[in-house]
Design an enzyme around this catalytic site. Structure first.
Site, PDB file in Angstrom:
ATOM      1  N   ASP A  29       6.841 -59.430 -31.254  1.00 40.90           N
ATOM      2  CA  ASP A  29       5.611 -60.161 -30.956  1.00 40.90           C
ATOM      3  C   ASP A  29       5.947 -61.301 -29.996  1.00 40.90           C
ATOM      4  O   ASP A  29       6.956 -61.989 -30.173  1.00 40.90           O
ATOM      5  CB  ASP A  29       5.014 -60.721 -32.255  1.00 40.90           C
ATOM      6  CG  ASP A  29       3.594 -61.222 -32.089  1.00 40.90           C
ATOM      7  OD1 ASP A  29       3.358 -62.074 -31.207  1.00 40.90           O
ATOM      8  OD2 ASP A  29       2.734 -60.775 -32.855  1.00 40.90           O
ATOM      9  N   ILE A  30       5.102 -61.510 -28.984  1.00 38.73           N
ATOM     10  CA  ILE A  30       5.361 -62.583 -28.022  1.00 38.73           C
ATOM     11  C   ILE A  30       4.990 -63.962 -28.573  1.00 38.73           C
ATOM     12  O   ILE A  30       5.344 -64.978 -27.986  1.00 38.73           O
ATOM     13  CB  ILE A  30       4.646 -62.342 -26.667  1.00 38.73           C
ATOM     14  CG1 ILE A  30       3.136 -62.295 -26.840  1.00 38.73           C
ATOM     15  CG2 ILE A  30       5.183 -61.089 -25.992  1.00 38.73           C
ATOM     16  CD1 ILE A  30       2.367 -62.317 -25.533  1.00 38.73           C
ATOM     17  N   ASN A  86      -4.609 -56.638 -39.679  1.00 42.23           N
ATOM     18  CA  ASN A  86      -5.903 -57.308 -39.597  1.00 42.23           C
ATOM     19  C   ASN A  86      -6.989 -56.320 -39.179  1.00 42.23           C
ATOM     20  O   ASN A  86      -6.704 -55.351 -38.478  1.00 42.23           O
ATOM     21  CB  ASN A  86      -5.845 -58.447 -38.570  1.00 42.23           C
ATOM     22  CG  ASN A  86      -4.781 -59.475 -38.902  1.00 42.23           C
ATOM     23  OD1 ASN A  86      -4.600 -59.843 -40.051  1.00 42.23           O
ATOM     24  ND2 ASN A  86      -4.083 -59.936 -37.889  1.00 42.23           N
ATOM     25  N   VAL A  95      -6.479 -57.659 -30.912  1.00 45.85           N
ATOM     26  CA  VAL A  95      -6.299 -56.482 -30.055  1.00 45.85           C
ATOM     27  C   VAL A  95      -6.858 -55.298 -30.834  1.00 45.85           C
ATOM     28  O   VAL A  95      -6.414 -55.017 -31.953  1.00 45.85           O
ATOM     29  CB  VAL A  95      -4.811 -56.250 -29.703  1.00 45.85           C
ATOM     30  CG1 VAL A  95      -4.659 -54.982 -28.866  1.00 45.85           C
ATOM     31  CG2 VAL A  95      -4.233 -57.454 -28.964  1.00 45.85           C
ATOM     32  N   HIS A  99      -2.497 -52.231 -35.552  1.00 48.83           N
ATOM     33  CA  HIS A  99      -1.090 -52.593 -35.489  1.00 48.83           C
ATOM     34  C   HIS A  99      -0.675 -53.269 -36.781  1.00 48.83           C
ATOM     35  O   HIS A  99      -1.436 -54.006 -37.382  1.00 48.83           O
ATOM     36  CB  HIS A  99      -0.785 -53.482 -34.284  1.00 48.83           C
ATOM     37  CG  HIS A  99      -1.660 -54.684 -34.136  1.00 48.83           C
ATOM     38  ND1 HIS A  99      -2.983 -54.609 -33.735  1.00 48.83           N
ATOM     39  CD2 HIS A  99      -1.405 -56.001 -34.342  1.00 48.83           C
ATOM     40  CE1 HIS A  99      -3.492 -55.830 -33.683  1.00 48.83           C
ATOM     41  NE2 HIS A  99      -2.567 -56.695 -34.059  1.00 48.83           N
ATOM     42  N   HIS A 101       1.882 -55.809 -38.563  1.00 43.93           N
ATOM     43  CA  HIS A 101       2.794 -56.925 -38.342  1.00 43.93           C
ATOM     44  C   HIS A 101       3.912 -56.822 -39.374  1.00 43.93           C
ATOM     45  O   HIS A 101       3.641 -56.756 -40.572  1.00 43.93           O
ATOM     46  CB  HIS A 101       2.075 -58.266 -38.549  1.00 43.93           C
ATOM     47  CG  HIS A 101       1.004 -58.552 -37.565  1.00 43.93           C
ATOM     48  ND1 HIS A 101       1.190 -59.395 -36.492  1.00 43.93           N
ATOM     49  CD2 HIS A 101      -0.281 -58.118 -37.488  1.00 43.93           C
ATOM     50  CE1 HIS A 101       0.065 -59.478 -35.802  1.00 43.93           C
ATOM     51  NE2 HIS A 101      -0.835 -58.706 -36.384  1.00 43.93           N
TER      52      HIS A 101
END
Length: 113
Positions: A29-30, A86, A95, A99, A101
């Site tokens: 993750d950025i 989420n 987004v 996905h 996390h």
């Protein structure tokens, strides 16, 4: 709709990839919320959890198995880690490509942090 994650899958945007197979891509993750924060995504575009179908059961299972395997490979599985997905705006999704996390490397508390 093309998302940021679709662009990462297509290599149009760079990412620090930690795992890839035919169905799944995982990358750092950025904006990490933990010492280790990896996003695990299906290559199949699915906007939200609400859009899952029976056909997606195995794929969602692969996301979780990938998380467990990465945690083991990176050495924090035994200490523990958090996985989180989420859904929609009130759930914190930004987004619209599902996905998972994977976060580790520190103690987590509930409900936040």
């Amino acid at each position: 709709m093309t998302t940021l994650f679709t662009k990462i899958i297509n290599r149009e945007i760079p990412a620090d990839i930690v795992y890839e197979d035919d169905d799944v891509l995982a990358f750092n993750d950025i904006n990490p919320q933990a010492p280790v924060h990896i996003l695990i995504i299906p290559k199949k575009p699915i906007a939200t959890l609400n859009d899952l179908t029976e056909e997606d059961l195995a794929l969602v299972g692969r996301l979780h198995l990938t998380a467990a395997n990465i945690a083991k490979q990176q050495g924090f599985a035994e200490e523990g880690y958090r996985v989180l997905m989420n859904c929609n705006e009130h759930g914190g999704q930004t987004v619209y490509h599902i996905h998972l996390h994977l976060m580790g490397g520190r103690q987590f508390t509930w409900p936040a942090g």
